[in-house]
Design a protein around this motif. Structure first.
Motif, mmCIF file in Angstrom:
data_model
loop_
_atom_site.group_PDB
_atom_site.id
_atom_site.type_symbol
_atom_site.label_atom_id
_atom_site.label_comp_id
_atom_site.label_asym_id
_atom_site.label_seq_id
_atom_site.Cartn_x
_atom_site.Cartn_y
_atom_site.Cartn_z
ATOM 1 N N ALA A 1 0.919 -1.306 -0.006
ATOM 2 C CA ALA A 1 0.019 -0.108 -0.071
ATOM 3 C C ALA A 1 0.919 1.215 0.051
ATOM 4 O O ALA A 1 0.751 2.451 -0.595
ATOM 5 N N ASP A 2 2.261 1.331 0.839
ATOM 6 C CA ASP A 2 2.858 2.359 0.937
ATOM 7 C C ASP A 2 3.528 2.720 -0.660
ATOM 8 O O ASP A 2 3.681 3.754 -0.887
ATOM 9 N N ARG A 3 3.688 1.630 -1.179
ATOM 10 C CA ARG A 3 4.312 1.567 -2.536
ATOM 11 C C ARG A 3 3.440 2.262 -3.530
ATOM 12 O O ARG A 3 3.911 3.152 -4.459
ATOM 13 N N LEU A 4 2.366 1.847 -3.407
ATOM 14 C CA LEU A 4 1.207 2.115 -4.447
ATOM 15 C C LEU A 4 0.782 3.862 -4.243
ATOM 16 O O LEU A 4 0.732 4.278 -5.260
ATOM 17 N N ARG A 5 1.069 4.232 -3.033
ATOM 18 C CA ARG A 5 1.006 5.820 -2.913
ATOM 19 C C ARG A 5 2.203 6.332 -3.255
ATOM 20 O O ARG A 5 2.411 7.727 -2.994
ATOM 21 N N GLY A 6 3.150 5.857 -3.574
ATOM 22 C CA GLY A 6 4.604 6.371 -3.947
ATOM 23 C C GLY A 6 5.742 6.215 -3.061
ATOM 24 O O GLY A 6 6.593 7.055 -3.066
ATOM 25 N N GLY A 7 5.553 5.467 -1.756
ATOM 26 C CA GLY A 7 6.585 5.397 -0.966
ATOM 27 C C GLY A 7 7.646 4.543 -1.480
ATOM 28 O O GLY A 7 7.614 3.951 -2.306
ATOM 29 N N ALA A 8 8.915 4.601 -0.799
ATOM 30 C CA ALA A 8 9.992 3.889 -1.139
ATOM 31 C C ALA A 8 9.958 2.727 -0.672
ATOM 32 O O ALA A 8 9.362 2.249 0.120
ATOM 33 N N PRO A 9 11.077 1.771 -1.209
ATOM 34 C CA PRO A 9 11.353 0.411 -0.677
ATOM 35 C C PRO A 9 11.603 0.329 1.047
ATOM 36 O O PRO A 9 12.308 1.522 1.030
ATOM 37 N N PHE A 10 11.824 -0.641 1.568
ATOM 38 C CA PHE A 10 12.443 -0.704 2.778
ATOM 39 C C PHE A 10 13.691 -0.315 2.692
ATOM 40 O O PHE A 10 14.425 -0.481 1.764
ATOM 41 N N ILE A 11 14.201 0.496 3.727
ATOM 42 C CA ILE A 11 15.626 0.862 3.664
ATOM 43 C C ILE A 11 16.587 -0.125 4.237
ATOM 44 O O ILE A 11 17.753 -0.189 3.521
ATOM 45 N N GLN A 12 16.529 -0.733 5.236
ATOM 46 C CA GLN A 12 17.303 -1.583 5.887
ATOM 47 C C GLN A 12 17.466 -2.717 5.033
ATOM 48 O O GLN A 12 16.537 -3.472 4.634
#
Length: 467
Positions: A387-398
């Protein structure tokens, strides 16, 4: 009304075929071995009541099977060891299938199902005993959580999800106004459960739930699912050909069990039918209604990726040990992207799904709601991240500890047995690494001075072997 025993010679022959027997009772071929949704088993190989699952690969057939033929029951005892899952008990229950189905008529009548509907939808039903193998499947290997996230949250699925959000924007707008549930979460469930309606399962819900209501170890639970299936068909919300899905009866793009449909399905466009299979408005509204009634908090996130401080006490990484985000910050937790937390007063718990060497997460109320939809942490994490990626968020960082080897089932059993020997685990070893095993592992890890993260690594198995 016609005879409710439905005991025709044709049906007896069909039932005998599913048992791998002739009508004379001689043993015939015994062949191979796929839950509540198209998703569950890819994480644990087990079934949790109320969850929505990708079938496991069949066990090798014990006799030859015609190319292209559907797999049939193996004829073997179930791996659970439950007395109703022995081969003899399965055969006995299947031979009584007609009488079992007919015995449910009084309950069906009390639910308002007409004699005509009951007769129409139960005539010709035979048990699908292949389900018995799928119910008790024990996969040799499970996948690591990072592998599942790679599979489920990918560029192709994200692109399709954005198309779906654009195509059905009016329906998502209306659902958000009505229920306050994030459209990206609904689109994520749709994408992960059925790859946007392209992988919904092809088993008859009517046949599957009838089979499970009469055969195997979950009959009481599935009796209700079968009777509700009849209610849905009698009411005319859906047609039998629309009710196709997983072997345990989950159906539609967001994989409703029949009883979940009864509780949550919505007629969004007022056409008199609650069609969660082919009507996008009903599908979106019904999924939103489900999440809302399960406690969804409008305008809130599901959780945050966080950096755990050096020396973090992993005994605190427990769903039962929620604290305010402000309290977690005092212990040294911070967001992985260095952004501030929007609401430090929110209650959250720490999840470290890959142990001390992987990323950490703070999980909020909405994560718990997703887990009501499917009670697997990996599933809920995939839904929230997608859901976060669909709204334009980034992949997990760690980074994930991709160097870790996934334990085989034999190794998982050995790990539990060794924990039993040392007094840390009081359950029955079954090769399924749930919360009880995690707690036992934490106890052992704490005793040897390593981070008590509860992660079942090959290293901790070696340490258990060496004590």
């Amino acid at each position: 009304m016609r005879n409710m025993t439905l005991g025709t010679r044709a049906r007896q022959t069909a039932i005998a075929a599913t048992l791998g027997m002739t009508l004379g009772g001689c043993a015939a071929s015994a062949q191979s071995s796929g839950p509540f949704s198209l998703f569950d088993n890819i994480f644990t190989g087990s079934i949790s009541q109320g969850s929505r699952t990708a079938p496991q690969a069949p066990r090798p057939a014990t006799t030859a099977q015609a190319p292209g033929a559907a797999p049939v029951w193996s004829g073997e005892d179930g791996a659970s060891g439950h007395p109703l899952m022995t081969a003899a008990a399965i055969r006995e229950a299947a031979s009584n299938f007609d009488n079992c189905v007919a015995s449910m008529w009084p309950d069906a009548a009390r639910r308002g199902i007409s004699q005509d509907s009951f007769q129409r939808f139960t005539t010709g039903l035979v048990p699908d005993l292949r389900i018995m193998d799928l119910m008790d499947s024990q996969p040799e290997f499970t996948k690591a959580i990072w592998d599942y996230l790679d599979i489920l949250v990918n560029d192709n699925r994200l692109a399709k999800g954005r198309e779906v959000l654009a195509k059905y924007k009016p329906q998502f707008d209306a659902a958000e106004r009505a229920y306050g549930v994030d459209r990206y979460i609904i689109a994520s469930i749709w994408g992960i459960e059925s790859n946007y309606s392209t992988q919904m399962g092809d088993r008859s819900v009517l046949q599957s739930t009838a089979t499970l209501a009469c055969v195997g170890r979950r009959q009481k639970y599935f009796r209700d699912e079968f009777l509700v299936t009849l209610e849905i068909l009698h009411r005319g919300d859906l047609k039998p050909e629309q009710m196709r899905g997983s072997w345990a009866g989950a159906f539609g793009p967001t994989q409703f069990m029949p009883t979940a449909f009864k509780r949550f399905a919505v007629d969004a466009d007022g056409d008199g039918r609650r069609d969660v299979v082919d009507n996008p408005a009903d599908l979106i509204f019904s999924t939103a209604n489900n999440l809302k009634k399960d406690g969804w908090q409008s305008g809130a996130s599901w959780g945050y990726e966080v950096v755990l401080p050096q020396g973090f006490n992993f005994m605190l990484a427990d769903r039962a040990k929620a604290m305010s985000i402000a309290q977690w910050q005092q212990l040294g937790l911070k967001r992985a992207n260095n952004q501030p937390f929007p609401n430090p007063a929110d209650k959250a718990y720490v999840l470290a799904p890959a142990g001390a060497d992987g990323p950490g997460f703070l999980m909020l109320q909405n994560f718990r709601v997703i887990m009501k939809y499917n009670p697997a942490e990996a599933y809920a994490l995939a839904i929230g991240h997608f859901a976060d990626r669909l709204r334009g968020g980034a992949p997990f960082i760690q980074p994930w500890p991709r160097q870790e080897r996934v334990l085989s089932r034999a190794e998982r059993l050995e790990l539990q047995q060794l924990l039993v020997q040392r007094g840390y685990y009081r359950g029955e070893p079954d090769g399924q690494l749930g919360g009880q095993t995690r707690e036992a592992l934490r106890g052992f890890q704490a005793s040897i001075g390593t981070p008590a993260d509860g992660f079942a690594s090959s290293d901790v198995l070696e340490r258990l072997r060496g004590r």
